[in-house]
Design a protein around this motif. Structure first.
Motif, PDB file in Angstrom:
ATOM      1  N   VAL A 109      -3.812   4.717  -0.596  1.00 27.41           N
ATOM      2  CA  VAL A 109      -4.660   3.576  -0.960  1.00 27.41           C
ATOM      3  C   VAL A 109      -5.656   3.979  -2.043  1.00 27.41           C
ATOM      4  O   VAL A 109      -5.863   3.257  -3.030  1.00 27.41           O
ATOM      5  N   LEU A 110      -6.282   5.150  -1.879  1.00 28.34           N
ATOM      6  CA  LEU A 110      -7.319   5.583  -2.820  1.00 28.34           C
ATOM      7  C   LEU A 110      -6.755   5.988  -4.175  1.00 28.34           C
ATOM      8  O   LEU A 110      -7.515   6.170  -5.129  1.00 28.34           O
ATOM      9  N   ALA A 111      -5.449   6.126  -4.288  1.00 28.79           N
ATOM     10  CA  ALA A 111      -4.826   6.411  -5.576  1.00 28.79           C
ATOM     11  C   ALA A 111      -4.651   5.146  -6.411  1.00 28.79           C
ATOM     12  O   ALA A 111      -4.310   5.230  -7.602  1.00 28.79           O
ATOM     13  N   ALA A 147      -3.261  -3.756  -5.767  1.00 30.07           N
ATOM     14  CA  ALA A 147      -2.305  -2.648  -5.722  1.00 30.07           C
ATOM     15  C   ALA A 147      -2.409  -1.891  -4.408  1.00 30.07           C
ATOM     16  O   ALA A 147      -1.398  -1.454  -3.846  1.00 30.07           O
ATOM     17  N   ALA A 148      -3.630  -1.743  -3.891  1.00 32.89           N
ATOM     18  CA  ALA A 148      -3.822  -1.044  -2.618  1.00 32.89           C
ATOM     19  C   ALA A 148      -3.176  -1.814  -1.473  1.00 32.89           C
ATOM     20  O   ALA A 148      -2.517  -1.231  -0.596  1.00 32.89           O
ATOM     21  N   THR A 149      -3.344  -3.130  -1.476  1.00 35.04           N
ATOM     22  CA  THR A 149      -2.739  -3.960  -0.432  1.00 35.04           C
ATOM     23  C   THR A 149      -1.216  -3.944  -0.543  1.00 35.04           C
ATOM     24  O   THR A 149      -0.506  -3.874   0.470  1.00 35.04           O
ATOM     25  N   ARG A 165       1.545  -2.747   2.306  1.00 39.54           N
ATOM     26  CA  ARG A 165       2.672  -3.590   2.722  1.00 39.54           C
ATOM     27  C   ARG A 165       4.020  -2.921   2.458  1.00 39.54           C
ATOM     28  O   ARG A 165       5.014  -3.246   3.097  1.00 39.54           O
ATOM     29  N   GLY A 166       4.043  -1.978   1.516  1.00 33.91           N
ATOM     30  CA  GLY A 166       5.301  -1.424   1.077  1.00 33.91           C
ATOM     31  C   GLY A 166       5.735  -0.136   1.738  1.00 33.91           C
ATOM     32  O   GLY A 166       6.899   0.261   1.602  1.00 33.91           O
ATOM     33  N   VAL A 167       4.823   0.540   2.470  1.00 38.86           N
ATOM     34  CA  VAL A 167       5.196   1.816   3.085  1.00 38.86           C
ATOM     35  C   VAL A 167       5.420   1.632   4.590  1.00 38.86           C
ATOM     36  O   VAL A 167       4.831   0.740   5.211  1.00 38.86           O
ATOM     37  N   ASP A 201      -9.647  -7.137   1.874  1.00 39.28           N
ATOM     38  CA  ASP A 201      -8.427  -7.479   2.604  1.00 39.28           C
ATOM     39  C   ASP A 201      -8.392  -6.683   3.899  1.00 39.28           C
ATOM     40  O   ASP A 201      -8.821  -5.524   3.946  1.00 39.28           O
ATOM     41  N   SER A 202      -7.878  -7.305   4.936  1.00 36.86           N
ATOM     42  CA  SER A 202      -7.815  -6.700   6.267  1.00 36.86           C
ATOM     43  C   SER A 202      -6.376  -6.773   6.744  1.00 36.86           C
ATOM     44  O   SER A 202      -5.789  -7.856   6.808  1.00 36.86           O
TER      45      SER A 202
END
Length: 353
Positions: free
Chosen positions: A198-200, A206-208, A212-214, A231-232
Motif C-alpha cells: 500500500v505504501l508503495a 492505486a492503494a485501494t 482489491r487485487g492481491v 477508504d475502508s
C-alpha cells in the motif's frame, strides 16, 4: 544512513528517545540498513519472540507458502527480509516467521488475541493505537524508507519487521485492525507485506486497487487515506469488502462490520474469550466520541483513553498492551506523529520528512 534521536519529556520515567532508522536504496540495501542500525534491538526482539511463541519459526517458513507468495508478488520485500537478517546477523527463518505475526495468530488458534487496535479517521487525519503482545514492548522503531522505486515512507514497526502502519511522502497513509474472525489463506499475502505494498502507491485509488487485487493471508481491516478522503476495506481469503464510513467519519476496531467471510470456529472462540464484546465496546465509544470534523489533536486525545480501554494498559491479566500510536495528517504536505509506547512512558514525536 544514520540513526537519529530526539528528546521526549523530562520525567525520568518517560521514554526519552526516539529512534529513526534511515534506510535508502534497493530493498536488500534497506533491509541491511535496518538490520545493521537496529542490530541489538532486532536480536532482543527475536529472543523474546522465541521465548514467547509456541511453534518454531521453521514451521511458519518452510511449512507454509507465505514466503513464496511474497517472492512472487512483491519480490523486493523478500530481499528486504534477507537484508534485515544479514544486517542483524540473525537467522533468516526467524526474521521471516516474526514478520508473519498476523498469520501466526490464526494459524495458532490458541493465540487469538484478547484485545486489538482502534482506528479513527475523518477529513484530513487518520490515527490509531497499535495493540500487540506485551512482550513486544521495547522493540518500537520508526523506519524512514527511501526506496529506489517508490515514495519515501515513515513506518511504525517492531525491530526486524517490515511494517505495522505508515504514511508516504505522496500523502498515502494506512492503518490496520486485525479481524481474527475472518478466514485466512496460507497462499495469500501476509499483512506486513500488504502494508508495504500500500505504501508503495502514490495515491489512494492505486492503494485501494492494490488491496482489491492481491490475495490476503489474514483477516484484516485496512484504512487507506490521502488528501482526497479515506477508504475502508475488510480483507480476507474471500477478498476485499468496502466498509461505508459512518456519518462521514471512520471508526473501526476488531470485529467485521461488512465482510461475511467468517471462520465460525474463530468467531466462537473470540466471542467466548470476550474479544468481540471488547471490540464492540470500543467501537461504541469511538462512535459516540469521534466527530466527522475531528482534528488530529482530538484523535490523539481519544487514543489515550484508558476507560474502555482504547489505550490498553500493561496489566498482568491482559497479555496485550498498546505498543504505540500514530497520527497522520493527510494532504499535499503529509504529517506523521508517533508515540512509541503507552502515554505514561512515551511522548508524541514528529520526525518530519
Amino acid at each position: 544512513m544514520t540513526m537519529r534521536e530526539g528528546k521526549g519529556e523530562a520525567d525520568v520515567h518517560l521514554r526519552a528517545a526516539m529512534t529513526v532508522i534511515e534506510c535508502a536504496g534497493g530493498h536488500l540495501e534497506m533491509g541491511r540498513a535496518h538490520g545493521e542500525q537496529a542490530r541489538e534491538a532486532v536480536r532482543r526482539a527475536l529472543e523474546v519472540w522465541r521465548e514467547s511463541t509456541a511453534r518454531s519459526s521453521a514451521e511458519l517458513v518452510t511449512g507454509s507458502p507465505l514466503l513464496g507468495t511474497v517472492r512472487r508478488l512483491l519480490p523486493g520485500l523478500a530481499d528486504e527480509l534477507r537484508g534485515i537478517a544479514e544486517g542483524a546477523g540473525v537467522p533468516f527463518a526467524d526474521v521471516v516467521a516474526c514478520n508473519w505475526m498476523d498469520e501466526a495468530w490464526w494459524m495458532r488458534r490458541r493465540q487469538l488475541r484478547r484485545h486489538g487496535c482502534s482506528v479513527v479517521g475523518a477529513g484530513g487525519c487518520l490515527a490509531q493505537n497499535m495493540d500487540l503482545p506485551a512482550f513486544m514492548d521495547g522493540s518500537q522503531l520508526i523506519l524512514r524508507l527511501r526506496p529506489q522505486d517508490g515514495p519515501e515512507q515513515l513506518v511504525l514497526t517492531s525491530a526486524g519487521m517490515l511494517a505495522l502502519t505508515g504514511v508516504n511522502a505522496a500523502g498515502v497513509a494506512v492503518c490496520v485492525n486485525t479481524l481474527g474472525m475472518l478466514n485466512g489463506d496460507p497462499h495469500g499475502l501476509p499483512v506486513a507485506a500488504v502494508i508495504r505494498g500500500v505504501l508503495a502507491q502514490r495515491d489512494r485509488a492505486a492503494a485501494t486497487a492494490f488491496l482489491r487485487g492481491v490475495p490476503h493471508a489474514s483477516g484484516q481491516h485496512y484504512a487507506v487515506g490521502d488528501g482526497g478522503g479515506i477508504d475502508s476495506l475488510e480483507c480476507s481469503a474471500g477478498g476485499a469488502v468496502p466498509v461505508a464510513l459512518r456519518r462521514g467519519r471512520l471508526v473501526h476496531t476488531n470485529h467485521a462490520l461488512a465482510s461475511g467471510d467468517l471462520d465460525a470456529g474463530a468467531l466462537r472462540e473470540l466471542s467466548e474469550r470476550g474479544s468481540v464484546r471488547d471490540s464492540q465496546a470500543r467501537l461504541r465509544f469511538l462512535e459516540a466520541s469521534w466527530r466527522a470534523e475531528g482534528t488530529a489533536a482530538e484523535a490523539e486525545e481519544l487514543l489515550a483513553d484508558d476507560t474502555v480501554p482504547i489505550c490498553v494498559p500493561g496489566v498482568p491479566e491482559w497479555p496485550i498492551r498498546t505498543f504505540g500510536s500514530v497520527s497522520y495528517g493527510l494532504g499535499e504536505a503529509p504529517r506523521a506523529r508517533f508515540r512509541l509506547g503507552l502515554p505514561s512512558v512515551a511522548a508524541w514525536v514528529e520526525p518530519g520528512w
